[in-house]
Design a protein around this motif. Structure first.
Motif, mmCIF file in Angstrom:
data_model
loop_
_atom_site.group_PDB
_atom_site.id
_atom_site.type_symbol
_atom_site.label_atom_id
_atom_site.label_comp_id
_atom_site.label_asym_id
_atom_site.label_seq_id
_atom_site.Cartn_x
_atom_site.Cartn_y
_atom_site.Cartn_z
ATOM 1 N N CYS A 46 11.003 5.309 11.004
ATOM 2 C CA CYS A 46 10.657 4.764 9.735
ATOM 3 C C CYS A 46 11.850 4.724 8.814
ATOM 4 C CB CYS A 46 9.654 5.628 9.022
ATOM 5 S SG CYS A 46 8.008 6.009 9.657
ATOM 6 N N THR A 57 -3.615 8.044 6.368
ATOM 7 C CA THR A 57 -3.491 7.017 5.308
ATOM 8 C C THR A 57 -3.150 5.753 6.068
ATOM 9 O OG1 THR A 57 -2.164 6.167 3.411
ATOM 10 C CG2 THR A 57 -1.028 7.611 5.168
ATOM 11 N N ASP A 58 -3.648 4.553 5.545
ATOM 12 C CA ASP A 58 -3.461 3.354 5.821
ATOM 13 C C ASP A 58 -2.099 2.580 5.105
ATOM 14 O OD1 ASP A 58 -4.447 2.634 3.711
ATOM 15 O OD2 ASP A 58 -5.717 1.005 4.457
ATOM 16 N N GLU A 115 1.811 1.673 3.843
ATOM 17 C CA GLU A 115 3.086 1.231 4.591
ATOM 18 C C GLU A 115 4.183 2.239 4.020
ATOM 19 O OE1 GLU A 115 3.751 -2.885 3.467
ATOM 20 O OE2 GLU A 115 1.886 -2.793 2.488
ATOM 21 N N GLU A 120 5.859 2.738 7.147
ATOM 22 C CA GLU A 120 7.049 2.112 7.687
ATOM 23 C C GLU A 120 8.365 2.652 6.770
ATOM 24 O OE1 GLU A 120 6.689 -2.033 6.686
ATOM 25 O OE2 GLU A 120 4.858 -2.113 7.878
ATOM 26 N N ARG A 167 0.669 -1.068 -0.063
ATOM 27 C CA ARG A 167 -0.146 -0.112 -0.132
ATOM 28 C C ARG A 167 0.749 1.315 -0.051
ATOM 29 N NH1 ARG A 167 -1.916 -3.117 3.920
ATOM 30 N NH2 ARG A 167 -1.085 -1.836 5.465
ATOM 31 N N SER A 186 1.193 9.053 9.714
ATOM 32 C CA SER A 186 0.329 7.734 10.269
ATOM 33 C C SER A 186 1.059 6.714 10.947
ATOM 34 C CB SER A 186 -0.627 7.550 9.147
ATOM 35 O OG SER A 186 -0.665 6.271 9.097
ATOM 36 N N ASP A 187 0.502 6.111 11.885
ATOM 37 C CA ASP A 187 1.339 5.067 12.411
ATOM 38 C C ASP A 187 1.673 3.726 11.590
ATOM 39 O OD1 ASP A 187 1.615 6.257 14.852
ATOM 40 O OD2 ASP A 187 -0.099 5.471 15.700
ATOM 41 N N SER A 188 0.747 3.675 10.485
ATOM 42 C CA SER A 188 0.868 2.657 9.463
ATOM 43 C C SER A 188 2.235 2.481 8.732
ATOM 44 C CB SER A 188 -0.345 2.551 8.527
ATOM 45 O OG SER A 188 -0.192 3.742 7.884
#
Ligand code: NAP
Length: 509
Positions: A468, A415-416, A418, A445, A361, A441-443
């Protein structure tokens, strides 16, 4: 034509006093000029014989004496024609004065020196003269030793015209297309077999528009390495003046010992302007132009010119070619190293193959040219892309084309995805305190900012604070240049050197 090894690197001296001009003369010779042009018309008063003695005795290199008339762009008033020719006559008596520049309209009986010392010149600061062939024929038929013609360039095709003139003349010839668009006629004078080219002592000391400095000629454009077989590459765009590409590619050529030179090619917007220059290249295979970087606003024009059949699928889908390669048979091919440079920067950092992007994503911020290249490439490799943009309609149009989802830029905080990739200009110098999202956002990486000035943008700093993985625009920039280098030379790109030179340039800025 002149043997390229004998092409003169001429430094024009423009100082207002004899003392300063003499000091600049020594400096120019030390900096690599093998000939000096003393612009006597730019001195603040007409020098007497004693002053000429100070200026011209024991010059370290050959001197060209010039006292340009105002009718040809100089400072010497028309009413002082007799004084002007007398000054040139007095200068010509010095042993160091190898040549005297005289305008074509000066009658033969008024020449201030013997014909073997005369450079017969003509200047047009507005355009290519309509009677160009007549002017050249007159010069060729004269007794003067050297021809010189300089005209304002509308585009780099006028520099190609300068090459034609040099090639067709029987006498040693200087042909210069003036202005930024014609700079290639100056840089490639040695390859073209010109009598010489002019390079200023330093920026601000030019005697005509478009003159590079001595330092640029020798260290950036590899003057001493140029010969007839040098392959020519360049960046086509508008503007190109601040492009880092000449520095990166010339440094890389130097590092691997490749006989190439890379030049800026300023082409005004419009397909017809692009096509006119490229047609000039097609008609002159002997000039050995072998590749072009293409930047704003000509990437689509480049695709149209090479035609989609001569490109891979992704440049065709993106609708943009940033690299043209001309093979030894004169066939043109188009590529897009922008998308490849970006995708590889991302995958290298994530230690995955391009194919491993499938089902990842990705939040892509922006809907301009850079975003378009990434949306096409990410979709091609199967990523699930959401495009966030300030102007939602642009995001929707792009998303529809590549099977992505579109959302307003403000939604990117939630956002979701990565992977987040910033393809907006937000955060770019001088607005270094801006970021395209106020929070990550925490999603997420991986965060990739395509902006490379500054090196660590606010967005990347926020990403690093959240632990990240970060990817910088510098990696993308170096990768796209390396991709071009390898397409053109078939030699592995010296990545470290290319990266170092970009870093140095950015630090200097
Ligand atoms: P572009 O076609 O002009 O697109 C600019 C994008 O930025 C548009 O989506 C625009 O949104 C958005 N934008 C600009 N200012 C904004 C603001 N103040 N607030 C919100 N959105 C804003 O430019 P591009 O060619 O795609 O280049 C975009 C950036 O990518 C460049 O600034 C550059 O830093 C980077 N880039 C890097 C490389 C590299 O090699 N590293 C190469 C190419 C580009 P709207 O649609 O709403 O106007």
């Amino acid at each position: 034509m002149t043997d390229p090894a004998a092409t003169r690197l001429i430094c024009p001296l423009t100082a207002p006093t004899v003392e300063q001009m003499r000091s600049d003369m020594l400096c120019a010779a030390e900096s690599g000029a093998d000939t000096i042009e003393v612009r006597l018309d730019l001195l603040d008063s007409i020098p007497d014989d004693a002053q000429l003695h100070v200026l011209l005795t024991d010059s370290p290199v050959d001197v060209i004496a010039t006292a340009r008339a105002s009718r040809e762009g100089g400072k010497f008033p028309q009413c002082d024609e007799a004084a002007r020719l007398d000054l040139l006559k007095r200068a010509a008596k010095f042993d160091s004065v190898a040549f005297v520049d005289v305008e074509l309209d000066v009658p033969r009986e008024d020449w201030p020196a013997a014909p073997e010392k005369i450079i017969l010149s003509h200047h047009n600061f507005v355009r290519v003269p309509e009677n160009l062939h007549e002017v050249i024929a007159q010069m060729e038929a004269s007794e003067a030793a050297v021809n010189k013609i300089a005209f304002a360039a509308a585009g780099p095709e006028d520099a190609l015209l300068a090459a034609d003139i040099i090639c067709s003349c029987k006498k040693p010839t200087l042909a210069l297309a003036m202005g930024e668009a014609g700079v290639v006629s100056r840089i490639l004078a040695r390859k073209f077999g010109a009598f010489g080219t002019f390079a200023s002592l330093q920026s601000g000391c030019e005697s005509a528009p478009g003159q590079p400095t001595l330092d640029e000629m020798r260290n950036l454009y590899r003057w001493n390495s140029q010969d007839e077989s040098t392959q020519v590459f360049g960046v086509i765009g508008c503007p190109v003046g601040h492009s880092m590409s000449p520095m990166i590619h010339n440094t890389a050529f130097d590092k691997v010992g490749f006989n190439g030179v890379y030049v800026p090619l300023l082409i005004q917007p419009g397909h017809e302007n692009f096509a006119r220059f490229m047609q000039g290249i097609v008609e002159r295979p002997h000039l050995n132009f072998r590749g072009f970087s293409v930047t704003i606003p000509h990437k689509h024009n480049a695709l149209e010119f090479v035609t989609p059949e001569n490109c891979d699928e992704l440049p065709r889908t993106i609708g943009a070619v940033n690299t043209i390669t001309v093979d030894s048979a004169g066939k043109f091919r188009g590529d897009n190293t922008d998308y490849a440079g970006a995708i590889d920067a991302l995958c290298d950092k994530m230690k995955i193959a391009r194919e491993d992007l499938a089902s990842r994503r990705v939040a892509l911020l922006g809907a301009g040219g850079a975003s378009r290249a990434l949306a096409a490439a990410l979709s091609f490799y199967g990523a699930e892309v959401t495009i966030y943009n300030r102007t939602l309609l642009r995001a929707e149009t792009l998303a529809a084309e590549f099977g992505c989802v579109a959302k307003p830029l403000n939604d990117a905080v939630a956002t979701d995805a990565e992977i987040l990739i910033n393809c907006t200009a937000i955060g770019m110098h001088p607005n270094v305190d801006d970021a395209p999202v106020c929070e990550l956002s925490d999603s997420l990486e991986v965060v990739f900012d395509t902006v490379y000035n500054p090196l660590e943008t606010k967005l990347l700093a926020m990403a690093a604070a959240k632990k990240c993985l970060t990817v910088s625009g510098l990696d993308m920039f170096v990768n796209q240049a390396a991709g071009q280098f390898e397409l053109w030379t078939e030699i592995p790109a010296p990545l470290d050197v290319m990266r170092k030179v970009v870093l140095e340039q950015l630090q200097r800025k």
